[in-house]
Design an enzyme around this catalytic site. Structure first.
Site, short mmCIF file in Angstrom:
data_model
loop_
_atom_site.label_atom_id
_atom_site.label_comp_id
_atom_site.label_asym_id
_atom_site.label_seq_id
_atom_site.Cartn_x
_atom_site.Cartn_y
_atom_site.Cartn_z
N ARG A 86 6.01 -9.10 -3.99
CA ARG A 86 6.09 -8.57 -2.62
C ARG A 86 7.46 -8.75 -1.98
NH1 ARG A 86 2.00 -5.22 -3.19
NH2 ARG A 86 0.05 -6.29 -3.63
N THR A 101 2.09 -4.41 -16.15
CA THR A 101 0.81 -3.88 -15.69
C THR A 101 -0.19 -4.20 -16.79
OG1 THR A 101 1.94 -2.04 -14.59
CG2 THR A 101 -0.43 -1.79 -14.95
N ASP A 135 0.90 5.60 -10.61
CA ASP A 135 0.03 4.75 -9.80
C ASP A 135 -0.18 5.40 -8.43
OD1 ASP A 135 -1.60 2.60 -9.36
OD2 ASP A 135 0.00 1.28 -8.67
N TYR A 175 11.81 -1.12 -1.32
CA TYR A 175 10.86 0.00 -1.40
C TYR A 175 11.24 1.21 -0.56
CZ TYR A 175 8.42 -0.32 3.11
OH TYR A 175 8.10 -0.28 4.43
N GLN A 194 9.68 -6.16 -3.46
CA GLN A 194 9.18 -4.86 -2.95
C GLN A 194 9.66 -4.61 -1.52
OE1 GLN A 194 4.89 -4.61 -3.10
NE2 GLN A 194 4.80 -2.50 -2.39
N GLU A 240 -7.14 -2.70 -9.52
CA GLU A 240 -7.23 -1.24 -9.58
C GLU A 240 -8.11 -0.84 -10.76
OE1 GLU A 240 -3.58 0.91 -9.31
OE2 GLU A 240 -2.54 -0.66 -8.19
N ARG A 274 4.81 -2.25 8.33
CA ARG A 274 5.21 -1.39 9.46
C ARG A 274 4.16 -1.52 10.56
NH1 ARG A 274 5.15 1.74 5.12
NH2 ARG A 274 3.09 2.37 5.76
N THR A 283 -4.79 -0.03 -5.27
CA THR A 283 -5.58 -1.24 -5.01
C THR A 283 -6.90 -0.89 -4.35
OG1 THR A 283 -3.47 -2.31 -4.61
CG2 THR A 283 -5.44 -3.55 -4.02
N HIS A 315 -6.69 -0.49 1.86
CA HIS A 315 -5.49 -1.16 1.34
C HIS A 315 -4.24 -0.58 2.03
CE1 HIS A 315 -2.63 -2.93 -1.46
NE2 HIS A 315 -2.14 -1.74 -1.70
N GLU A 373 -3.20 -9.02 1.09
CA GLU A 373 -4.21 -8.75 2.11
C GLU A 373 -5.08 -9.98 2.39
OE1 GLU A 373 -4.96 -5.15 -0.46
OE2 GLU A 373 -5.96 -4.55 1.39
N LYS A 397 7.40 -3.76 -9.36
CA LYS A 397 6.16 -3.37 -10.03
C LYS A 397 6.32 -3.21 -11.53
CE LYS A 397 3.63 -2.11 -6.24
NZ LYS A 397 2.24 -2.49 -5.98
N TYR A 440 -2.58 5.44 -4.63
CA TYR A 440 -2.67 4.56 -3.46
C TYR A 440 -3.97 4.94 -2.74
CZ TYR A 440 -0.09 1.87 0.20
OH TYR A 440 0.37 0.94 1.09
N GLU A 448 -2.73 -6.53 -8.03
CA GLU A 448 -3.50 -5.49 -7.33
C GLU A 448 -4.68 -5.10 -8.22
OE1 GLU A 448 -0.76 -2.36 -6.15
OE2 GLU A 448 -0.22 -3.49 -4.35
N ASP A 483 -2.06 -4.20 -11.30
CA ASP A 483 -0.69 -3.81 -10.98
C ASP A 483 0.01 -5.01 -10.35
OD1 ASP A 483 1.64 -2.54 -10.19
OD2 ASP A 483 0.72 -1.59 -8.45
CA CA Z 1 -0.66 -0.36 -7.13
#
Ligand code: CA
Length: 448
Positions: free
Chosen positions: A257, A277, A147, A264, A260, A221, A163, A380, A154, A394, A273, A149, A219, A253
């Site tokens: 959260r 899927t 996968d 992560y 994650q 995708e 962050r 995403t 996104h 989001e 994740k 990004y 997500e 996906d």
């Molecule tokens: Ca993804």
């Protein structure tokens, strides 16, 4: 075969894309169907509820052309005959491994056989099964799933939440970021997934707890299916990449959260994740997408891609004009017979920072071997605007702003019984509209 009065740049456009083509299958000629004769996507199917073997098929209007049955008719010759025999299996892997010339030969033959002028309409009608009567399996045995990004919007939106001091890490605009996902839990549209359980460590907490995810998300995708692979130690150049790219589908996906957020760092997503899927059953081939190619444009203010991620062909037509739609259907909507709520609409071209060719060239630059049936997720596909976001993380700004659905229900993250539906189609003035069908999955309750 190159005949493109409607776009001289698109050297892949051939007779099979001719907008004037019609099929003897009337439902393929409506102008609104996802599956006109210009599309001809592949899936693996059988009659719903039967014990039949799963087998490969091609969509035409509201029907599936059974390729095993077609193969027994011996109507094809040369590469197309070999290709249809490779499709007489329960997955597309052997057909994928044959390579772009064989895919193209079968597509050209199917286009002629299914046309309104077909001399074989009678026998071919015997090879059609209504889509309403079938169930699907995964189109390929997926050996590996990666996968990426690839939407900078996104990456920036999520980065701000995880962050705030450094939303976009400095490598993002140089490296197509990705991680190795889990192939065993990829399922086909209609997948029902239990809400995952995992370790969660809340804000201000120092000791995690094991609980059912409370911040379950999706997500939006696209999936990219690799056709013929490359040997370990070899590279696929960016100009070779299109001939390794079998086709594309829709991909959800699913993402927990809260799990994650705790797991992560430093190695990326894992159990948040890999519990599931979901992909759409139909693979729209790279050749079918040719009329909808768009130039790949990198903002002049951004770093330009390194040479191995750059080519004239990729700059001229590396991107795609694919309209994306994301919907939610709650249990209450099903109980009252109301339509799903549209959560967002966007376009692949507005979202993707890297093209499929760049993803394949990057994936193999170190000699990593891709294999037929490998699946790549784009990441995403969030666009630049608030109405084109591809995840609840989001849309609700990390769960801070609930979204109100058309029936008055609200959501920050998914609740049990929620179904997520993804749709996509391609349109242009010079070509017949084609679509991807639907990717649908539902979340079930879990007991701890
Ligand atoms: Ca993804």
């Amino acid at each position: 075969m190159v005949c493109c009065p409607y776009n001289a740049v698109m050297t892949f456009v051939n007779d099979t894309h001719n907008p004037a083509l019609k099929s003897f299958v009337d439902s393929a000629n409506t102008g609104t169907t996802d599956f006109p004769i210009q599309n001809l996507p592949f899936a693996v199917f059988r009659r719903a509820g039967s014990k039949e073997d799963f087998r490969c098929g091609v969509a035409i209007g509201d029907q599936v052309l059974d390729l095993t049955a077609l193969g027994k008719m011996h109507l094809l010759s040369g590469d197309a005959a070999q290709a249809v025999q490779a499709c007489s299996e329960s997955s597309l892997n052997r057909f994928m491994a044959l390579g772009a010339a064989s895919w193209s030969a079968l597509r050209a033959s199917l286009s002629r056989l299914l046309s309104i002028d077909s001399p074989h309409e009678g026998v071919l009608r015997g090879c059609l099964v209504p889509q309403a009567d079938v169930e699907y399996d995964l189109p390929a045995r997926i050996g590996d799933y990666t996968d990426f990004y690839a939407s900078v919007h996104h990456a920036t939106n999520v980065g701000k939440l995880f962050r705030p001091d450094q939303p976009l890490l400095p490598n993002y605009k140089w490296v197509p970021i990705g991680y190795h996902g889990r192939a065993s839990s990829v399922g086909v549209s209609g997948q029902a997934l239990k809400r995952p359980v995992g370790q969660v460590c809340g804000a201000g907490q120092t000791v995690p707890v094991l609980q059912a995810s409370r911040r379950l998300d999706f997500e939006l995708e696209m999936g990219i299916f690799v056709g013929n692979g490359n040997a370990l130690g070899s590279r696929v150049s960016i100009d070779e990449a299109p001939s390794h790219l079998f086709g594309m589908c829709l991909l959800n996906d699913w993402s927990a959260r809260d799990i994650q957020g705790w797991e992560y760092q430093p190695l990326g997503p894992f159990l948040s994740k890999n519990f599931g899927t979901t992909i759409s059953p139909w693979i729209v081939t790279n050749e079918a997408l040719a009329p909808f190619r768009k130039p790949f444009v990198r903002d002049a203010a951004d770093p330009q891609p390194l040479p191995y991620l750059t080519s004239d062909n990729n700059s001229a037509q590396g991107s795609l004009n694919v309209s994306l739609e994301l919907l939610i259907e709650t249990q209450a909507m099903r109980d009252t017979g109301t339509v799903p709520h549209s959560l967002s609409r966007g376009n692949y071209n507005d979202a993707a920072y890297w093209t499929p060719q760049q993803l394949i060239a990057h994936h193999t630059v170190n000699g990593c071997n891709l294999q037929p049936g490998d699946l790549l997720g784009t990441g995403t596909l969030s666009g630049p605007t608030a109405d084109s976001l591809g995840s609840l993380l989001e849309i609700t700004e990390g769960g801070k702003k609930a979204v109100t659905l058309h029936n008055g229900q609200t959501r920050t993250f998914l609740e049990d019984g929620d179904t997520i539906i993804m749709r996509a189609h391609c349109e242009s003035d010079a070509a017949v509209r084609i679509g991807f069908g639907e990717c649908r999955g539902v979340i079930l309750a879990v007991e701890l």
